[in-house]
Each structure stands twice: as C-alpha cells, then as structure tokens.
Scaffold this motif. Structure first.
Motif, PDB file in Angstrom:
ATOM      1  N   PHE A 199      18.623  43.064  41.394  1.00  0.00           N
ATOM      2  CA  PHE A 199      19.276  42.978  40.089  1.00  0.00           C
ATOM      3  C   PHE A 199      18.374  42.261  39.079  1.00  0.00           C
ATOM      4  O   PHE A 199      18.298  42.664  37.907  1.00  0.00           O
ATOM      5  CB  PHE A 199      20.611  42.245  40.215  1.00  0.00           C
ATOM      6  N   ALA A 200      17.705  41.198  39.508  1.00  0.00           N
ATOM      7  CA  ALA A 200      16.795  40.485  38.611  1.00  0.00           C
ATOM      8  C   ALA A 200      15.632  41.380  38.189  1.00  0.00           C
ATOM      9  O   ALA A 200      15.227  41.387  37.018  1.00  0.00           O
ATOM     10  CB  ALA A 200      16.265  39.226  39.296  1.00  0.00           C
ATOM     11  N   MET A 201      15.099  42.145  39.131  1.00  0.00           N
ATOM     12  CA  MET A 201      14.001  43.059  38.823  1.00  0.00           C
ATOM     13  C   MET A 201      14.450  44.113  37.810  1.00  0.00           C
ATOM     14  O   MET A 201      13.733  44.402  36.832  1.00  0.00           O
ATOM     15  CB  MET A 201      13.509  43.731  40.102  1.00  0.00           C
ATOM     16  N   LEU A 202      15.633  44.674  38.012  1.00  0.00           N
ATOM     17  CA  LEU A 202      16.114  45.706  37.094  1.00  0.00           C
ATOM     18  C   LEU A 202      16.425  45.135  35.716  1.00  0.00           C
ATOM     19  O   LEU A 202      16.223  45.798  34.692  1.00  0.00           O
ATOM     20  CB  LEU A 202      17.342  46.383  37.688  1.00  0.00           C
ATOM     21  N   ASP A 203      16.908  43.878  35.673  1.00  0.00           N
ATOM     22  CA  ASP A 203      17.107  43.227  34.381  1.00  0.00           C
ATOM     23  C   ASP A 203      15.782  43.046  33.649  1.00  0.00           C
ATOM     24  O   ASP A 203      15.711  43.175  32.420  1.00  0.00           O
ATOM     25  CB  ASP A 203      17.764  41.854  34.577  1.00  0.00           C
ATOM     26  N   ALA A 204      14.722  42.757  34.407  1.00  0.00           N
ATOM     27  CA  ALA A 204      13.433  42.446  33.795  1.00  0.00           C
ATOM     28  C   ALA A 204      12.631  43.694  33.428  1.00  0.00           C
ATOM     29  O   ALA A 204      12.069  43.777  32.334  1.00  0.00           O
ATOM     30  CB  ALA A 204      12.610  41.564  34.744  1.00  0.00           C
TER      31      ALA A 204
END
Length: 397
Positions: A199-204
């Motif tokens: 989720f953090a990767m997709l947010d970034a």
C-alpha cells in the motif's frame, strides 16, 4: 516530470535486434521464443502461461509478432512492444491453434533453420501440440546461451528498476521484523508486512508502477516456514508456525517492479542468541564478506564459490553446507550465471547477483543473509542496505 519507469519500446527493439543479429550471423531465418520471461524481456509482454500456446516471432526483416489466443488479444496489443499480434480462437480449437502459428511463421519467412529457446511450446497444463520443428518442417537451433548472456548484463534502466525493487522490499522487511513477536503466526506477520509495504509503494509510485509479474502483485516479506528448526531447511514452505522464544528465523523479501526483482534475506533471532548460535552467525557473515570481496570483473563465477569453499575447509564447516554462493537475478528470482564452482562464466560489469552463502544445523538453525549486488568496473556495489549485524536482528521477547 517522470511519467514512466518502465523499459522503453526502444530498448525492447534494441534487444530484439541484437538477438536477431546473432541469429542471422548463424544463418538462421528468424527466432521464435516461448518462455514467458524471454517474451517479457524482448517484447515487454507479461502473461500467465496456460495450455494456450503463446510465442514471440522475430522475422529476418526485423518484424516482431506475438501469436496469442483470442482471450489475450487486447492484452497483447495494449501491453507489448511488437509490430503485429496474430491470434487463434482457443486451444485445442477448431481450426487448431497451431495452424495460425504455422501461417505466421510462413508469412514472416521463417524456414530452413530457425533459432528458438526450445523446440515448441512446452507441454504444460494439458497442452499436447506439435514441436516447432514438426510444425514448420525447419531445423531448430537453440539460442538459450545467447539469450541468457544478453539478459545477464543489465542496462541502466534495468538497474534502476532493481533499485526500486530494493527500496520496497526493504520496507516490507522492516515491517516484518517490527511485527514479529512471540505468540503470533508467520502468516499474520507476513501478510500484514507485505500488505502495508505494498500500500505504501502504491501510494508513492502507483501512477508509474506495474508489477508485470504473474507471481506477485506487490512488495512482500516473509519466512516461508524457515522458523526454529525449520530454519535449517533452505527451501522450506510456509506452515503458519507460531513464533517462540529461542527461534532462529530466516527471512526473504522482494518486490516485482515492471517485472524486475531483488533479493533481501536476513537471519534473525527471537531473544538473544546463544554463544554457539552467534558463532554460526559470525561464520555466515565472514563467508558473505569473503564472497563480496571475491566478485570482481574478469574473474570467473567459480572463483567466488571456490573462495567460500576454502573457508568451509579451513573452519571444518562442511556438515553445514547446502548450496552454492549465489546467482544472478533480474526478471527471474534465479538467473544465470551462478556463483558456483561449476560455472566459469566471466564476471562482467552490469551483472547483478545475489550473494547468499549459508550454514545449516539441525540443532542450531539456519544462517543465511542474501544481498543483491551490482558488478561495477572496479568491483561491486551492494545495493541492499538492511542491517546485517546480530544486534540489529534480535527480536525482544
């Protein structure tokens, strides 16, 4: 403004041209590729292999075609970097799927001698079709050595994707360590860490990200069952084990980024290790440091493994040996060449290896760090950066 980190169509074209040039020098009329990783490397098309045959065809004039089943047409047209997409209706199909493939070969001038990764689509998941040589009437020359040599030297774009993979696998591993504690299960911890990192990767970078993988869709970290006594089994399988004080843990983390992978593995302890366990851990670190120092352009891959083996000899560690020192990595978790005593391939700048000599004891557990390294003109750059020291890898009880 960065709008894409994917491999460009121009790079895919250059890869195809280089392979086709080698084939033409060998007197071949064209090239046919079936392996899904080879198709991804040369055409940028990631697909789920099934019984329905898929092939990339390179004609002598440079034309690139994909032959796919009807259900993959829109996918192939949108996601590949080829010149044409041909399709059949279904496998086995009526007319037969292979009829379209044979017609495409004939139209593109692939006759006489054809280069290929294998003689036809492999017999997987119920496929039972003819070989390429039976279908075309041509002689088939395998080009796997040429393909693997080309894939072994990473471009700047490929290295950038591997670095991006490392960034998110590092986060997944950090979360894995943070959430591991006595009394919880490996499934709970691995799933939580992997989901949060993804989720953090997709947010970034979600706007410019694609996994391009039929195995994983995001960052992941876990134990794969390498917990307690099972840590001494290098390729154990997850079993929803419960963490307990005294466990030795062997981890793994990666993240597919436009198909490209990295590898990060660490040995951790639930509670302070015993003196014997710390001694094994120190030997493992020494083995990895020795391997790092041995990887230099111009040397043979075998020299790295032989240096590690000499340490096993010197310290009487052979009862704890299970595998070679490492392997190349890129679109596949395991690629050639291998840091193995039987592989004399010359190490060259642009190669990317995992370095992971391990020690395994049924009584003391498994001890393996894996780091991803890039071969440079002067040696290596260690791309992974997770802590390696024992103090950083102890989980409080």
């Amino acid at each position: 403004m960065i709008t894409s980190i994917a491999i460009t169509p121009e790079e895919h074209r250059a890869r195809c041209d280089a392979l086709l040039g080698n084939a033409q020098e060998a007197g071949l009329s064209g090239v046919v590729l079936f392996d899904p990783y080879y198709v991804l490397y040369y055409a940028g098309f990631a697909f789920v292999p099934t019984e329905r045959p898929i092939a990339l065809v390179l004609g002598a004039d440079g034309t690139r075609a994909l032959v796919v089943p009807r259900l993959e047409v829109e996918h192939a047209e949108a996601k590949s970097t080829v010149d044409r997409v041909e399709h059949y209706l279904e496998y086995p199909g009526d007319p037969r799927a292979e009829d379209v493939f044979a017609r495409t070969l004939s139209e593109m001038g692939l006759t006489g001698s054809i280069g290929a990764d294998q003689d036809g689509y492999p017999w997987i998941l119920g496929y039972r079709g003819p070989t390429l040589s039976e279908l075309s009437g041509a002689s088939v020359v395998r080009l796997v050595a040429e393909i693997e040599a080309q894939m072994a030297i990473k471009s700047e774009a490929e290295i950038a994707l591997i670095r991006e993979s490392i960034r998110w696998s590092n986060l997944a591993h950090r979360l894995l360590q943070r959430y591991t504690r006595v009394g919880v299960t490996e499934t709970e911890v691995s799933q939580r860490a992997s989901d949060e990192a993804t989720f953090a990767m997709l947010d970034a970078i979600g706007e410019i990200y694609s996994a391009q993988s039929f195995v994983s869709s995001g960052a992941g970290a876990g134990y794969r069952g390498q917990i307690g006594r099972n840590s001494a089994i290098p390729h154990a399988l997850a079993g929803n084990l419960v963490f307990a004080a005294g466990d030795v843990l062997v981890t793994g983390a990666s993240a597919p980024v436009w198909g490209y992978l990295s590898e990060l593995e660490r040995t951790m302890f639930v509670g302070e290790p015993s003196a014997e366990q710390e001694r094994m851990f120190d030997h493992m670190l020494a083995l990895q440091d020795l391997a790092f120092a041995a990887i230099r352009p111009g040397r043979g891959c075998s020299e790295v493994d032989l240096a590690v083996r000499a340490y096993f000899d010197e310290h009487d560690l052979w009862p704890h040996w299970r595998h070679h020192t490492g392997h190349a990595i890129g679109l596949r978790y395991h690629e050639g060449p291998f840091l193995d005593s039987g592989d004399d391939t010359e190490i060259r700048p642009g190669m990317v290896f995992t370095v992971e000599p391990g020690l395994y004891s049924p009584k003391l557990g498994g001890y393996r760090h894996s780091d991803t390294v890039l071969v440079t003109d002067g040696g290596i750059e260690i791309l992974t950066y997770y802590p390696r020291d024992v103090a950083s890898l102890v989980i409080p009880t």
